[in-house]
Design a protein around this motif. Sequence first.
Motif, PDB file in Angstrom:
ATOM      1  N   UNK A 199     -24.746 -76.239 -48.887  1.00  0.00           N
ATOM      2  CA  UNK A 199     -23.986 -74.987 -48.854  1.00  0.00           C
ATOM      3  C   UNK A 199     -24.134 -74.331 -50.230  1.00  0.00           C
ATOM      4  N   UNK A 200     -24.663 -73.133 -50.226  1.00  0.00           N
ATOM      5  CA  UNK A 200     -24.835 -72.400 -51.486  1.00  0.00           C
ATOM      6  C   UNK A 200     -23.721 -71.380 -51.626  1.00  0.00           C
ATOM      7  N   UNK A 201     -23.441 -70.986 -52.840  1.00  0.00           N
ATOM      8  CA  UNK A 201     -22.329 -70.064 -53.067  1.00  0.00           C
ATOM      9  C   UNK A 201     -22.801 -68.852 -53.853  1.00  0.00           C
ATOM     10  N   UNK A 202     -22.393 -67.688 -53.386  1.00  0.00           N
ATOM     11  CA  UNK A 202     -22.630 -66.463 -54.154  1.00  0.00           C
ATOM     12  C   UNK A 202     -21.271 -65.812 -54.412  1.00  0.00           C
ATOM     13  N   UNK A 203     -21.249 -64.942 -55.399  1.00  0.00           N
ATOM     14  CA  UNK A 203     -19.985 -64.294 -55.774  1.00  0.00           C
ATOM     15  C   UNK A 203     -20.154 -62.778 -55.716  1.00  0.00           C
ATOM     16  N   UNK A 204     -19.168 -62.119 -55.129  1.00  0.00           N
ATOM     17  CA  UNK A 204     -19.186 -60.653 -55.098  1.00  0.00           C
ATOM     18  C   UNK A 204     -17.942 -60.131 -55.819  1.00  0.00           C
ATOM     19  N   UNK A 205     -18.119 -59.124 -56.683  1.00  0.00           N
ATOM     20  CA  UNK A 205     -16.960 -58.648 -57.435  1.00  0.00           C
ATOM     21  C   UNK A 205     -15.971 -57.858 -56.583  1.00  0.00           C
ATOM     22  N   UNK A 206     -14.695 -58.077 -56.872  1.00  0.00           N
ATOM     23  CA  UNK A 206     -13.618 -57.225 -56.351  1.00  0.00           C
ATOM     24  C   UNK A 206     -13.142 -56.438 -57.578  1.00  0.00           C
ATOM     25  N   UNK A 207     -13.112 -55.120 -57.458  1.00  0.00           N
ATOM     26  CA  UNK A 207     -12.832 -54.295 -58.625  1.00  0.00           C
ATOM     27  C   UNK A 207     -11.478 -53.602 -58.519  1.00  0.00           C
ATOM     28  N   UNK A 208     -10.890 -53.361 -59.668  1.00  0.00           N
ATOM     29  CA  UNK A 208      -9.761 -52.438 -59.734  1.00  0.00           C
ATOM     30  C   UNK A 208     -10.326 -51.112 -60.229  1.00  0.00           C
ATOM     31  N   UNK A 209     -10.060 -50.044 -59.489  1.00  0.00           N
ATOM     32  CA  UNK A 209     -10.568 -48.732 -59.917  1.00  0.00           C
ATOM     33  C   UNK A 209      -9.363 -47.825 -60.189  1.00  0.00           C
ATOM     34  N   UNK A 266      -7.726 -44.857 -63.502  1.00  0.00           N
ATOM     35  CA  UNK A 266      -8.148 -43.829 -64.462  1.00  0.00           C
ATOM     36  C   UNK A 266      -8.953 -44.407 -65.618  1.00  0.00           C
ATOM     37  N   UNK A 267      -8.863 -45.734 -65.808  1.00  0.00           N
ATOM     38  CA  UNK A 267      -9.664 -46.369 -66.862  1.00  0.00           C
ATOM     39  C   UNK A 267     -11.066 -46.723 -66.376  1.00  0.00           C
ATOM     40  N   UNK A 268     -11.335 -46.392 -65.122  1.00  0.00           N
ATOM     41  CA  UNK A 268     -12.643 -46.741 -64.550  1.00  0.00           C
ATOM     42  C   UNK A 268     -12.564 -48.079 -63.828  1.00  0.00           C
ATOM     43  N   UNK A 269     -13.709 -48.560 -63.308  1.00  0.00           N
ATOM     44  CA  UNK A 269     -13.690 -49.840 -62.585  1.00  0.00           C
ATOM     45  C   UNK A 269     -13.640 -51.048 -63.519  1.00  0.00           C
ATOM     46  N   UNK A 270     -12.791 -51.990 -63.181  1.00  0.00           N
ATOM     47  CA  UNK A 270     -12.700 -53.228 -63.959  1.00  0.00           C
ATOM     48  C   UNK A 270     -12.695 -54.411 -63.005  1.00  0.00           C
ATOM     49  N   UNK A 271     -13.262 -55.506 -63.454  1.00  0.00           N
ATOM     50  CA  UNK A 271     -13.312 -56.695 -62.589  1.00  0.00           C
ATOM     51  C   UNK A 271     -11.903 -57.220 -62.326  1.00  0.00           C
ATOM     52  N   UNK A 331     -22.839 -56.709 -67.100  1.00  0.00           N
ATOM     53  CA  UNK A 331     -23.377 -55.809 -66.080  1.00  0.00           C
ATOM     54  C   UNK A 331     -22.288 -55.237 -65.183  1.00  0.00           C
ATOM     55  N   UNK A 332     -21.119 -55.835 -65.201  1.00  0.00           N
ATOM     56  CA  UNK A 332     -20.034 -55.323 -64.379  1.00  0.00           C
ATOM     57  C   UNK A 332     -19.524 -54.043 -65.029  1.00  0.00           C
ATOM     58  N   UNK A 333     -19.501 -52.918 -64.293  1.00  0.00           N
ATOM     59  CA  UNK A 333     -19.029 -51.682 -64.898  1.00  0.00           C
ATOM     60  C   UNK A 333     -17.602 -51.823 -65.396  1.00  0.00           C
TER      61      UNK A 333
END
Lengths: 250, 127
Positions: free
Chosen positions: A15-25, A27-32, A247-249
């Motif tokens: 079983x392999x694992x990948x990760x996808x970001x969930x962002x808060x967007x 007025x400060x822009x997107x953050x992890x 690389x995460x905006x």
Amino acid sequence: MKLSLLDQLRAPGAIRVEFQPIMTVNSHGPQLYAYEALARGPKGTSMERPDVLFEYARRKSVEAEIDLICIAEVLTAAELLPGKPSISINLHGSTMTNVEQFAETFLALAKAHDIAPERLMLEIVEHRAPWSMDILRTTLDELRAAGIRIALDDLGVAASNYRMIVDCRPDHLKIDRYIVSGCSTDPYRLAVLRSIVTLAQSCAAIPIAEGVEEQHELETILSLGIDKVQGWLFGQSKPASAINLERIPS
Amino acid sequence: MNNRRLLVIDDEETISRALERYFRRLGYMVDRARELEEAEALATYTEYSLVIADLSLTGSVGSEGLEILRYLRWNCPRARVILLTAHGSEYSEREAYRRGAHAFMHKPRPLADIARLATEITRGGVH
């Protein structure tokens, strides 16, 4: 002798694992905000598709066993993530009731990987009810007391319904991509999203929109007051080794 | 969208791969399963236009290949189904048609024969 498919899945590292970001967007822009861990079966097999992998596990009645394998693999892979991000892990509700002392087992595993419970969120997916309500409540209480957050996955489709909200008292409501995709032009999807926002407020839960792929969908989601988003607009899933926080905006 | 989607259900890797390669060249998108539960899991999330299944799957219990017919009938009603067998009896052939198979074929047969049969049944011919 040829291994059965199930034995193949049980092999370490299958079983392999990948990760996808969930962002808060905001007025400060997107953050992890967190990473959702996504399990994949062995490459080159039908189990590479997570929907097929978990459907197979359910049909073999081994979803608890596969869930535990996935949790172990996720926690191992999470050690490679840069920084100390929050990690969201999928889990069948039935696993919490069918695995003896699930909360204790899960917390011990997290500790073994040096991951603080406050960094962890469990996304409950369910396809099969009922389960033992007493055990479910006790398990959820133990997990919450340790600092783990509970999310209800796939809200709006399949078995992820009002009963699940009542039973699980989630901290997060993850809105299924089926509702999110095309929400900027479909008044019915928009109406469902509005009702989920109201529901989330009444339950003190934080909604997260999944499957955000287009800028206009993001704008619609934000205009409804949902600031937690996930989807290709912010990045596809990747193995932990390929993730670089720069690389995460932000 | 490609509406030529094939599911091959066979626990014999050599045959399964040969069918995959052959039908890919004919323009099909092909998935392969070697167990009943794997086939059902795939068919839960994909609408197949054609299913080629072996009657006997050693990884399954009970009536094996025939079991998938019941599942497809309700969950993938538009799929055309060819059942292949090396040891099929008259009973299993009758039972296969009763459960919704569109064709029943004895193995071994050249891949070209299977492809011809697939073309016929997807056009509404045979059974």
